[in-house]
Design a protein around this motif. Structure first.
Motif, PDB file in Angstrom:
ATOM      1  N   GLN A 129       0.825  -1.282  -0.143  1.00  0.00           N
ATOM      2  CA  GLN A 129       0.019  -0.025   0.203  1.00  0.00           C
ATOM      3  C   GLN A 129       0.951   1.227  -0.043  1.00  0.00           C
ATOM      4  O   GLN A 129       0.590   2.267  -0.762  1.00  0.00           O
ATOM      5  CB  GLN A 129      -0.909  -0.045   1.255  1.00  0.00           C
ATOM      6  N   PHE A 130       1.833   1.142   0.914  1.00  0.00           N
ATOM      7  CA  PHE A 130       2.824   2.313   0.891  1.00  0.00           C
ATOM      8  C   PHE A 130       3.549   2.461  -0.446  1.00  0.00           C
ATOM      9  O   PHE A 130       3.617   3.640  -0.838  1.00  0.00           O
ATOM     10  CB  PHE A 130       3.984   1.958   1.931  1.00  0.00           C
ATOM     11  N   ARG A 131       4.014   1.544  -1.039  1.00  0.00           N
ATOM     12  CA  ARG A 131       4.409   1.664  -2.447  1.00  0.00           C
ATOM     13  C   ARG A 131       3.573   2.180  -3.573  1.00  0.00           C
ATOM     14  O   ARG A 131       3.982   3.048  -4.359  1.00  0.00           O
ATOM     15  CB  ARG A 131       5.091   0.416  -3.011  1.00  0.00           C
ATOM     16  N   SER A 132       2.450   1.874  -3.440  1.00  0.00           N
ATOM     17  CA  SER A 132       1.475   2.168  -4.571  1.00  0.00           C
ATOM     18  C   SER A 132       0.913   3.722  -4.254  1.00  0.00           C
ATOM     19  O   SER A 132       0.923   4.474  -5.106  1.00  0.00           O
ATOM     20  CB  SER A 132       0.146   1.574  -4.299  1.00  0.00           C
ATOM     21  N   ALA A 133       1.086   4.163  -2.873  1.00  0.00           N
ATOM     22  CA  ALA A 133       0.852   5.503  -2.665  1.00  0.00           C
ATOM     23  C   ALA A 133       1.948   6.377  -3.094  1.00  0.00           C
ATOM     24  O   ALA A 133       1.730   7.604  -3.720  1.00  0.00           O
ATOM     25  CB  ALA A 133       0.550   5.786  -1.300  1.00  0.00           C
ATOM     26  N   TYR A 155      -0.426  13.543  -2.570  1.00  0.00           N
ATOM     27  CA  TYR A 155       0.269  13.863  -1.434  1.00  0.00           C
ATOM     28  C   TYR A 155      -0.768  13.786  -0.358  1.00  0.00           C
ATOM     29  O   TYR A 155      -0.126  12.912   0.801  1.00  0.00           O
ATOM     30  CB  TYR A 155       1.052  15.455  -1.270  1.00  0.00           C
ATOM     31  N   ASN A 156      -1.714  14.382  -0.275  1.00  0.00           N
ATOM     32  CA  ASN A 156      -2.673  13.897   0.975  1.00  0.00           C
ATOM     33  C   ASN A 156      -3.141  12.584   0.954  1.00  0.00           C
ATOM     34  O   ASN A 156      -3.190  11.924   1.970  1.00  0.00           O
ATOM     35  CB  ASN A 156      -3.782  14.829   0.650  1.00  0.00           C
ATOM     36  N   LYS A 157      -3.147  11.896  -0.159  1.00  0.00           N
ATOM     37  CA  LYS A 157      -3.359  10.426  -0.092  1.00  0.00           C
ATOM     38  C   LYS A 157      -2.055   9.371   0.541  1.00  0.00           C
ATOM     39  O   LYS A 157      -2.407   8.550   1.242  1.00  0.00           O
ATOM     40  CB  LYS A 157      -3.955  10.084  -1.493  1.00  0.00           C
ATOM     41  N   LEU A 158      -0.890  10.201   0.213  1.00  0.00           N
ATOM     42  CA  LEU A 158       0.148   9.311   0.630  1.00  0.00           C
ATOM     43  C   LEU A 158      -0.033   9.370   2.141  1.00  0.00           C
ATOM     44  O   LEU A 158       0.400   8.453   2.900  1.00  0.00           O
ATOM     45  CB  LEU A 158       1.376  10.109   0.213  1.00  0.00           C
ATOM     46  N   ILE A 159      -0.291  10.895   2.727  1.00  0.00           N
ATOM     47  CA  ILE A 159      -0.069  11.076   4.271  1.00  0.00           C
ATOM     48  C   ILE A 159      -1.426  10.213   4.973  1.00  0.00           C
ATOM     49  O   ILE A 159      -1.128   9.688   5.934  1.00  0.00           O
ATOM     50  CB  ILE A 159      -0.611  12.577   4.481  1.00  0.00           C
ATOM     51  N   ASP A 160      -2.628   9.979   4.162  1.00  0.00           N
ATOM     52  CA  ASP A 160      -3.622   9.209   4.689  1.00  0.00           C
ATOM     53  C   ASP A 160      -3.237   7.761   4.790  1.00  0.00           C
ATOM     54  O   ASP A 160      -3.329   7.170   5.827  1.00  0.00           O
ATOM     55  CB  ASP A 160      -4.913   9.290   3.908  1.00  0.00           C
ATOM     56  N   THR A 161      -2.416   7.157   3.857  1.00  0.00           N
ATOM     57  CA  THR A 161      -2.103   5.975   3.756  1.00  0.00           C
ATOM     58  C   THR A 161      -1.044   5.607   4.884  1.00  0.00           C
ATOM     59  O   THR A 161      -1.136   4.786   5.772  1.00  0.00           O
ATOM     60  CB  THR A 161      -1.210   5.760   2.363  1.00  0.00           C
ATOM     61  N   THR A 162      -0.010   6.669   5.004  1.00  0.00           N
ATOM     62  CA  THR A 162       0.963   6.449   6.084  1.00  0.00           C
ATOM     63  C   THR A 162       0.414   6.449   7.488  1.00  0.00           C
ATOM     64  O   THR A 162       0.989   5.896   8.453  1.00  0.00           O
ATOM     65  CB  THR A 162       2.050   7.390   5.717  1.00  0.00           C
ATOM     66  N   ASN A 163      -0.703   7.462   7.682  1.00  0.00           N
ATOM     67  CA  ASN A 163      -1.193   7.521   9.021  1.00  0.00           C
ATOM     68  C   ASN A 163      -1.736   6.282   9.379  1.00  0.00           C
ATOM     69  O   ASN A 163      -1.626   5.813  10.560  1.00  0.00           O
ATOM     70  CB  ASN A 163      -2.567   8.660   8.920  1.00  0.00           C
ATOM     71  N   SER A 164      -2.648   5.604   8.178  1.00  0.00           N
ATOM     72  CA  SER A 164      -3.344   4.467   8.796  1.00  0.00           C
ATOM     73  C   SER A 164      -2.515   3.143   8.879  1.00  0.00           C
ATOM     74  O   SER A 164      -2.774   2.365   9.615  1.00  0.00           O
ATOM     75  CB  SER A 164      -4.220   4.117   7.611  1.00  0.00           C
ATOM     76  N   LEU A 165      -1.144   3.248   8.405  1.00  0.00           N
ATOM     77  CA  LEU A 165      -0.471   2.071   8.395  1.00  0.00           C
ATOM     78  C   LEU A 165       0.462   2.454   9.686  1.00  0.00           C
ATOM     79  O   LEU A 165       1.014   1.316  10.223  1.00  0.00           O
ATOM     80  CB  LEU A 165       0.557   1.905   7.120  1.00  0.00           C
ATOM     81  N   THR A 166       0.477   3.423  10.240  1.00  0.00           N
ATOM     82  CA  THR A 166       1.483   3.681  11.297  1.00  0.00           C
ATOM     83  C   THR A 166       0.918   4.053  12.734  1.00  0.00           C
ATOM     84  O   THR A 166       1.239   4.408  13.894  1.00  0.00           O
ATOM     85  CB  THR A 166       2.487   4.732  11.202  1.00  0.00           C
ATOM     86  N   ARG A 167      -0.582   4.132  12.497  1.00  0.00           N
ATOM     87  CA  ARG A 167      -1.542   4.519  13.932  1.00  0.00           C
ATOM     88  C   ARG A 167      -1.743   3.477  14.831  1.00  0.00           C
ATOM     89  O   ARG A 167      -1.638   2.317  14.564  1.00  0.00           O
ATOM     90  CB  ARG A 167      -2.919   4.708  13.149  1.00  0.00           C
ATOM     91  N   GLU A 199      12.285   8.230  -5.787  1.00  0.00           N
ATOM     92  CA  GLU A 199      13.053   7.031  -6.645  1.00  0.00           C
ATOM     93  C   GLU A 199      13.655   5.967  -5.934  1.00  0.00           C
ATOM     94  O   GLU A 199      13.361   4.868  -6.345  1.00  0.00           O
ATOM     95  CB  GLU A 199      13.959   7.845  -7.627  1.00  0.00           C
ATOM     96  N   PRO A 200      14.554   6.402  -5.159  1.00  0.00           N
ATOM     97  CA  PRO A 200      15.167   5.285  -4.486  1.00  0.00           C
ATOM     98  C   PRO A 200      14.309   4.349  -3.650  1.00  0.00           C
ATOM     99  O   PRO A 200      14.718   2.898  -3.621  1.00  0.00           O
ATOM    100  CB  PRO A 200      16.186   5.742  -3.477  1.00  0.00           C
ATOM    101  N   TYR A 201      13.196   4.600  -3.381  1.00  0.00           N
ATOM    102  CA  TYR A 201      12.309   3.950  -2.504  1.00  0.00           C
ATOM    103  C   TYR A 201      11.298   2.955  -3.547  1.00  0.00           C
ATOM    104  O   TYR A 201      11.087   1.583  -2.891  1.00  0.00           O
ATOM    105  CB  TYR A 201      11.143   4.649  -1.713  1.00  0.00           C
TER     106      TYR A 201
END
Length: 487
Positions: free
Chosen positions: A47-51, A301-313, A408-410
């Motif tokens: 999910q993180f990579r897709s975002a 970018y906001n979708k990326l923040i939402d994704t990381t928040n849900s994965l690290t909450r 890119e490195p990610y």
């Protein structure tokens, strides 16, 4: 099937099962916990990579100089004309007038009694501008409908078509109507007849001079209602750009204003023309396209923040006394380092002009870490400093280029997330192998335990038999008094 406990009376199967369960449970539970955690992390990294990939797409779209080279052409009244522009068009405003549209020739040939009327034989030479279409009318093609079909066959690839129109009253009869798709002055339809028999010669037609009729179709001849007549003359479009009178054989004009294509839709009224009323054509940078791509960048970018928040909450469950529910990437160093790199670049100032940071475009960071756009401020920035906006966003050293380089490195092949994913796949494979090893070890242990318990069972059985034998022997000895066991 193991038949056990005969000698000792013990439930050896239950005893072995209990020992096996006690031995297997801790390791099996540990492997299940590890598998669940690893699978959750594997899915979360996907999910993180897709975002990140969606975010990188938005970056690439903005980091494209062609986006800033696009031009828009806007008509103040699309009922009369529309326009498009290429990157070669210069920004500016133009006045446009539309006097008349280009049109093609259309004529109604002489009328006959019906579509089945036998007209005659010969040949028709139909001229449309410089094009001459020859139609042979043989013995088998003498009816009006057959002649129509022959004209359509010969003129199909030359922009000429024929149809039969019938006058219900019978006064005008049935007549062939010829239509050309070739517009422009000098392209009126003319029909010459050669080697005619019968009434074929009546299909001959020479159009009148269109200038003599001021481009208006002449009325039907009251003395001969079946006579051929013009329905519409071929003519050029007539229009003006910035007061310069121009004409075109087509209603689509590409060579008047460099990089701009005009499509004329409707002529102005005589009153508009008399009053010199004009329409405006505005050619400008494609600010709306740039703004739309900036919105996509903010959304990604906001979708990326939402994704990381849900994965690290970490979510509290069941009040303060409940066990918190942790996301699969809580405390993950990869997520932290990526977000830190993004925030660093978003906050870096660049250049010395009016556009140095995102806030100068009206894009700011909210308390929750997401971005928001002040639409009015962005519009002003695009209007006043369009070139500076391009310089700020595009290029290797532009904001989008720097963010791309950080991301890119990610997600590149062999990058950080791919390596993490492969490591988790290896862990899952190792868990499967450990389960297989555990099954083999438990199987061997089960075999060993049954062997040991069965040996004990046999020994207990033998000792029990020996004890009974000795007891019987001793009880039969002379002078031995039998003791009551209950006492």
């Amino acid at each position: 099937m193991n038949i056990t406990g005969i000698g000792s009376g013990l439930d050896i199967n239950s005893m072995v099962k209990a020992i096996m369960d006690a031995e297997r449970a801790p390791k099996a539970a540990s492997l299940s916990r590890l598998e669940s955690k690893t699978t959750a992390q594997f899915s979360a990294l996907g999910q993180f990579r897709s975002a990140i990939s969606d975010f990188q797409t938005a970056l690439k779209n903005l980091n494209d100089s062609a986006l800033f080279q696009k031009r828009t052409a806007t008509s103040s009244n699309t009922d009369y004309f529309t326009a498009t522009a290429t990157s070669s068009a210069a920004a500016g405003n133009y006045s446009v007038q539309v006097f008349n549209l280009a049109q093609s020739s259309k004529v109604a040939l002489a009328g006959f009694d019906s579509a089945t009327t036998q007209v005659g034989t010969g040949e028709l030479n139909i001229t449309v501008g410089d094009e001459v279409i020859n139609v042979q009318i043989g013995e088998d093609k003498q009816s009006l409908s057959a002649i129509r079909d022959a004209i359509n066959a010969a003129g199909a690839d030359k922009g000429l078509s024929a149809a039969i129109v019938n006058d219900p009253s019978g006064v005008g009869g049935a007549r062939i109507v010829l239509t050309s798709t070739n517009s422009g002055s000098g392209k009126d339809i003319q029909v010459e007849v050669a080697n005619a028999t019968g009434d074929l010669g009546r299909l001959a037609f020479t159009p009148p001079d269109p200038t003599a009729t001021n481009y208006q179709p002449p009325a039907a001849d009251p003395d001969d209602p079946r006579a051929a007549r013009v329905i519409s003359f071929a003519r050029d479009a007539s229009f003006a750009v910035d007061g310069l009178l121009m004409s075109s054989a087509s209603n689509t004009i590409d060579d008047v204003i460099e990089g701009v294509s005009l499509t004329l839709k409707k002529p102005q009224s005589a009153e508009d023309i008399a009053n010199a009323n004009t329409f405006n054509l505005a050619v400008a940078e494609d600010r709306a396209g740039v703004k739309a791509n900036l919105q996509k960048f903010v959304d990604a970018y906001n979708k990326l923040i939402d994704t990381t928040n849900s994965l690290t909450r970490v979510t509290q469950v069941g009040g303060d006394s409940g066990t918190p529910l942790a996301g699969p990437l809580v405390g993950d160093a990869t997520v932290r380092s990526f977000l830190s790199a993004m925030r660093t670049e978003l906050g870096n100032a660049q250049g010395s002009g009016d556009i140095r940071i995102l806030a100068d475009l009206g894009i700011t960071t909210k308390q929750d870490g997401k971005l928001e756009i002040d639409s009015d401020k962005l519009d002003q920035a695009l209007e006043r400093n369009f070139d500076q906006v391009q310089g700020f966003l595009t290029g290797e050293k532009g904001l989008m280029g720097r963010l791309e380089a950080r991301a890119e490195p990610y997600i590149q092949t062999g990058g950080i997330l791919e390596q993490r994913t492969k490591s988790l796949q290896t862990t899952l494979k190792n868990i499967d192998k450990q389960r297989e090893d555990l099954d083999r070890r438990m199987s061997a242990m089960e075999t060993r335990l049954f062997a040991q318990f069965n040996a004990m069972d046999m020994l207990v059985g033998q000792l029990s038999q020996t004890s009974q034998y000795l007891e019987n022997q001793l009880s039969n000895l002379p002078g031995v008094v039998r003791q009551d066991r209950k006492r």
